[in-house]
Design a protein around this motif. Structure first.
Motif, PDB file in Angstrom:
ATOM      1  N   PRO A  69       0.810  -1.210   0.000  1.00 54.74           N
ATOM      2  CA  PRO A  69       0.000   0.000   0.000  1.00 54.74           C
ATOM      3  C   PRO A  69       0.847   1.266   0.000  1.00 54.74           C
ATOM      4  O   PRO A  69       0.396   2.321  -0.434  1.00 54.74           O
ATOM      5  CB  PRO A  69      -0.821  -0.114   1.282  1.00 54.74           C
ATOM      6  N   MET A  70       2.099   1.154   0.443  1.00 54.68           N
ATOM      7  CA  MET A  70       2.930   2.355   0.470  1.00 54.68           C
ATOM      8  C   MET A  70       3.254   2.814  -0.946  1.00 54.68           C
ATOM      9  O   MET A  70       3.366   4.005  -1.208  1.00 54.68           O
ATOM     10  CB  MET A  70       4.230   2.078   1.227  1.00 54.68           C
ATOM     11  N   LEU A  89      -0.411   3.956  -2.885  1.00 59.00           N
ATOM     12  CA  LEU A  89      -1.169   5.141  -2.472  1.00 59.00           C
ATOM     13  C   LEU A  89      -0.292   6.368  -2.743  1.00 59.00           C
ATOM     14  O   LEU A  89       0.885   6.375  -2.368  1.00 59.00           O
ATOM     15  CB  LEU A  89      -1.522   5.090  -0.982  1.00 59.00           C
ATOM     16  N   VAL A 146      -5.989  11.036   2.420  1.00 60.31           N
ATOM     17  CA  VAL A 146      -6.744   9.792   2.310  1.00 60.31           C
ATOM     18  C   VAL A 146      -8.122  10.032   1.700  1.00 60.31           C
ATOM     19  O   VAL A 146      -8.578   9.270   0.849  1.00 60.31           O
ATOM     20  CB  VAL A 146      -6.861   9.148   3.704  1.00 60.31           C
ATOM     21  N   PRO A 185      -1.029   9.294   3.602  1.00 56.18           N
ATOM     22  CA  PRO A 185      -0.762   7.868   3.831  1.00 56.18           C
ATOM     23  C   PRO A 185       0.356   7.580   4.831  1.00 56.18           C
ATOM     24  O   PRO A 185       0.280   6.608   5.580  1.00 56.18           O
ATOM     25  CB  PRO A 185      -0.395   7.342   2.447  1.00 56.18           C
ATOM     26  N   HIS A 186       1.389   8.412   4.865  1.00 55.77           N
ATOM     27  CA  HIS A 186       2.513   8.078   5.739  1.00 55.77           C
ATOM     28  C   HIS A 186       2.131   8.061   7.210  1.00 55.77           C
ATOM     29  O   HIS A 186       2.810   7.465   8.030  1.00 55.77           O
ATOM     30  CB  HIS A 186       3.678   9.042   5.508  1.00 55.77           C
ATOM     31  N   PHE A 234      -0.248   6.552   8.516  1.00 63.70           N
ATOM     32  CA  PHE A 234      -0.961   5.335   8.895  1.00 63.70           C
ATOM     33  C   PHE A 234      -0.008   4.157   8.977  1.00 63.70           C
ATOM     34  O   PHE A 234       1.045   4.158   8.344  1.00 63.70           O
ATOM     35  CB  PHE A 234      -2.049   5.031   7.855  1.00 63.70           C
ATOM     36  N   GLN A 255      -3.421  -0.243   8.251  1.00 67.07           N
ATOM     37  CA  GLN A 255      -4.392   0.804   7.934  1.00 67.07           C
ATOM     38  C   GLN A 255      -4.283   1.235   6.484  1.00 67.07           C
ATOM     39  O   GLN A 255      -5.282   1.479   5.818  1.00 67.07           O
ATOM     40  CB  GLN A 255      -4.179   2.012   8.850  1.00 67.07           C
ATOM     41  N   ARG A 256      -3.038   1.292   5.990  1.00 71.88           N
ATOM     42  CA  ARG A 256      -2.856   1.667   4.584  1.00 71.88           C
ATOM     43  C   ARG A 256      -3.514   0.650   3.671  1.00 71.88           C
ATOM     44  O   ARG A 256      -4.119   1.004   2.670  1.00 71.88           O
ATOM     45  CB  ARG A 256      -1.372   1.722   4.253  1.00 71.88           C
ATOM     46  N   GLN A 257      -3.377  -0.622   4.050  1.00 69.75           N
ATOM     47  CA  GLN A 257      -4.010  -1.631   3.224  1.00 69.75           C
ATOM     48  C   GLN A 257      -5.531  -1.462   3.262  1.00 69.75           C
ATOM     49  O   GLN A 257      -6.210  -1.654   2.266  1.00 69.75           O
ATOM     50  CB  GLN A 257      -3.587  -3.035   3.689  1.00 69.75           C
ATOM     51  N   ILE A 284      -7.053   1.357   3.495  1.00 70.47           N
ATOM     52  CA  ILE A 284      -7.355   2.486   2.606  1.00 70.47           C
ATOM     53  C   ILE A 284      -7.382   1.998   1.157  1.00 70.47           C
ATOM     54  O   ILE A 284      -8.266   2.355   0.377  1.00 70.47           O
ATOM     55  CB  ILE A 284      -6.317   3.613   2.800  1.00 70.47           C
TER      56      ILE A 284
END
Lengths: 346, 339
Positions: free
Chosen positions: A105-106, A109, A115, A156-157, A159, A163-165, A167
């Motif tokens: 996810p990094m 996104l 977000v 994004p950073h 999270f 949590q990013r996943q 999103i």
């Protein structure tokens, strides 16, 4: 059940430049893939790196054009659309129905977007709604995946990985898709977070009536989540079967090899392998003649080196395998009742 | 019981940064390694497992300090050395590093030199540590590469890392770590970047080599399946604490710490659909080290937390047979119901 999507004789090859004087070479990433995805099922695609599972996902979603073959989508309303024949503009409306979740996810996104905007972007692009409605829909979707409304203004950073996943999942779901392709969606997560995301994917599936194509290399997770499993090796489908049949008694030696290599979290069931797992995956550009797996297959006969087996039904069941000896071979599955003997006692 | 070759006692590691409070990344860790045995250090990202392992070779960054405790290394027939006391990059430390204690890393592509052949990189170890002539060193290198299962070892010694597959690179890295017949091998996630079939081969190889060389192994991983496969003993880490440790059979059969229990129920069991149980994940996420509860680090996510947990750090409780855990539940005195 009705068929939601079918892949027919799909092939994908890349052309490699041979350098200044060398001849161009052809790399076959996918060879003659046939499969169907039934509405409401979770279809897993498994295999080791380089087997073509990601390429297949990308060809289905038309992120990459296939070299040959068709991808046909059958929306509920009836009728069918050949996605692979559409041009960029024609395909756009169908992109709402088929969405993708990525592994990392990094990198999937945009770090410069909040977000809220990440999740709102698909709605804006497809001009679904705006203003208050858009806001409600974005916040509602994020709430479904467990991201609180206070957090939507962050980047994004801020999270954690899990949590990013979430999103990434919200971005896929906000358009109300029918089919979600999850490409190694839980592989980069720690086990405790992985369990949370797997449960979330299951809940969302029943809530929204989704169909998943779950691309993974982790057979433990696949056994847990999938209804049906497609095993790929060197760009071929070597086995396609309902999950329980496949794990009970695989019909292709490669599936057996994968199951055997899978570490089980129980020291009493430790496997004393002793070189059962042989050789390495050959380079794609240098694929063996005959059955693609014969170089590593412990059951290989002379005929395997000459004849390429087609994917076929085994004994008329729902299990399909591409092995000349699929009926005869007594291959070992992954379910074992009770502890096996202790092989490495101190 | 065989004498331990390496004992980490009461070790704490603190990271300092110019604009934030110090962070105690590893708190009072006790570990022992025995020749011929494998200790697996397991935990999620950020739990301090790699920091612990790197401390043994003093490979920590400049801002990290081993604040207390000792790392006693007792090689066969030599006087014990406290590695924690040695000066960073001093000669005695360099005599141990790579020679008596060596390490394999997760990503061989980034830990092997891309501009030297693998043969040259392995030769160098023996030339430096054992004063071999290049020709002798190459003979041993070829023998080693052969032993770790690299086909055509003599030719492959002249290959650069990029010319090898991931599995072969990891084998080359293992050969390099074994070049000087170390007594302790530290393996930091050596199979995480590999495919399952390659992983199975590498685990087999490590087991085989351990039987041949009799070295002690510290195996770091996040995968409980791999732990069950390779370890004799296991230590589970959470936010810098070893919350539970013991024989792999004891810990897997009856985990005593709620974190270990929760980890085990987070992995899908290999079961038929009928026996399938929904996963019960640990709620929430790992707090940042600066937000770590004062008492037990797991308090904020523990389903059994009670009064002493947020404030008092649980002691290391001996459960017999070398099984230890840090949890208040184990020392809780049952309150008698008033009659």
């Amino acid at each position: 059940m009705s068929t939601l999507l079918s892949v027919e004789n799909l092939s994908k090859h890349y052309t490699l430049s041979g350098g200044l004087f060398g001849a161009e070479r052809r790399l076959d990433a996918l060879t003659d893939i046939n499969l169907t995805v039934e509405a409401g099922e979770t279809l897993a695609i498994v295999g080791e790196s380089g087997c073509g599972k990601t390429t297949l996902g990308r060809c289905i979603i038309q992120a990459q054009p296939a070299s040959a073959g068709k991808v046909v989508y059958r929306p509920k309303a009836g009728g069918e659309v050949e996605l692979s024949a559409l041009n960029k503009r024609q395909i756009k409306p169908w992109r709402q129905d088929i969405r993708m979740i990525f592994q990392d996810p990094m990198s999937s996104l945009n770090p410069n977007m909040r977000v809220f905007d990440i999740v709102a972007e698909p709605l804006r692009i497809h001009k679904i709604c705006k203003g208050r409605e858009l806001e409600d829909r974005v916040i509602g979707t994020l709430a479904k995946v467990g991201i609180p409304a206070e957090a939507v203004g962050r980047y994004p950073h801020a999270f954690s990985g899990g949590q990013r996943q979430r999103i990434g999942i919200a971005r896929a779901l906000v358009l109300d898709p029918k089919l979600v392709i999850a490409d190694e969606a839980v592989s980069a997560l720690d086990v405790s977070i992985q369990a949370q995301v797997l449960n979330l994917l299951e809940d969302l599936k029943s809530e929204f009536g989704l169909t998943y194509i779950f691309i993974s290399h982790d057979l433990g997770v696949v056994n847990y989540i999938a209804d049906r499993v497609v095993v790929m090796y060197l760009g071929h489908v070597v086995e396609n079967a309902p999950t329980e049949m496949l794990f009970e008694r695989p019909r292709h030696p490669y599936t057996e090899l994968l199951l055997e290599a899978l570490p089980i979290a129980d020291p009493l069931r430790r496997k004393g392998r002793k070189a059962e797992v042989r050789g390495e995956i050959p380079y794609l550009g240098n694929r063996p003649q005959g059955c693609p797996f014969h170089t590593r297959c412990r059951y290989a006969q002379d005929v395997c080196r000459a004849e390429k087996p087609a994917l076929r039904r085994v004994n008329g069941t729902a299990q399909e395998a591409a092995c000349l000896f699929a009926e005869e071979l007594e291959l070992k599955g992954a379910y074992e009742d009770g502890p096996v003997k202790v092989l490495h006692e101190a | 019981m065989t004498k331990p070759i390496l004992s980490i006692a009461d070790m704490s590691i603190v990271f300092s940064s110019p604009d934030e409070a110090d962070i105690e990344a590893v708190r009072q860790v006790e570990l022992t390694l025995t020749p011929g045995k494998t200790l697996a250090l397991v935990g999620e990202s950020g739990c301090g497992k790699s920091v612990t392992a790197r401390a043994v070779l003093r490979l920590l960054d400049k801002n990290a300090l081993i604040q207390r405790g000792s790392i006693t290394f007792e090689p066969k027939g030599e006087a014990p050395v406290d590695i924690a006391e040695l000066k960073q990059d001093s000669l005695p430390l360099r005599a141990i590093r790579g020679n008596q204690i060596s390490m394999i890393f997760q990503e061989p592509m980034s830990s092997l030199s891309p501009v030297h052949t693998i043969g040259d990189q392995i030769d160098e170890m023996m030339i430096i540590h054992e004063g071999l002539k290049p020709k002798q060193a190459r003979e041993r290198t070829v023998a080693l590469l052969d032993q770790v299962g690299i086909p055509g070892a003599r030719d492959r010694a002249n290959a650069y890392p990029f010319e090898l597959s991931g599995g072969l690179r990891q084998r080359a890295m293992i050969a390099m770590a074994l070049a000087c017949k170390p007594q302790v091998l530290i393996a930091d996630e050596p199979t995480t970047a590999l495919d399952v079939t390659t992983q199975a081969q590498i685990l087999d190889l490590l087991r085989q080599l351990q039987a041949d060389f009799g070295m002690a192994m510290l195996f770091i991983t996040h995968d409980l399946g791999v732990v069950a496969e390779i370890a004799d003993e296991v230590a589970v880490m959470y936010l810098g604490d070893v919350v539970e440790q013991g024989s792999v059979f004891d810990v897997f059969a009856a985990p005593k710490h709620p974190y270990t229990q929760a980890l085990m129920s987070s992995i899908p069991k290999m079961a038929r659909k009928a026996d399938r149980v929904r996963l019960s994940p640990i709620k929430g996420t790992v707090p940042a080290p600066k937000d770590r509860p004062e008492g037990c680090a797991f308090t904020s996510r523990c389903p059994h937390a009670f009064e002493p947990c947020p404030t008092i750090r649980p002691a290391r409780t001996d459960l017999g047979n070398g099984h230890h855990a840090r949890c208040h539940l184990l020392t809780r005195v049952p309150v008698e119901e008033p009659a």
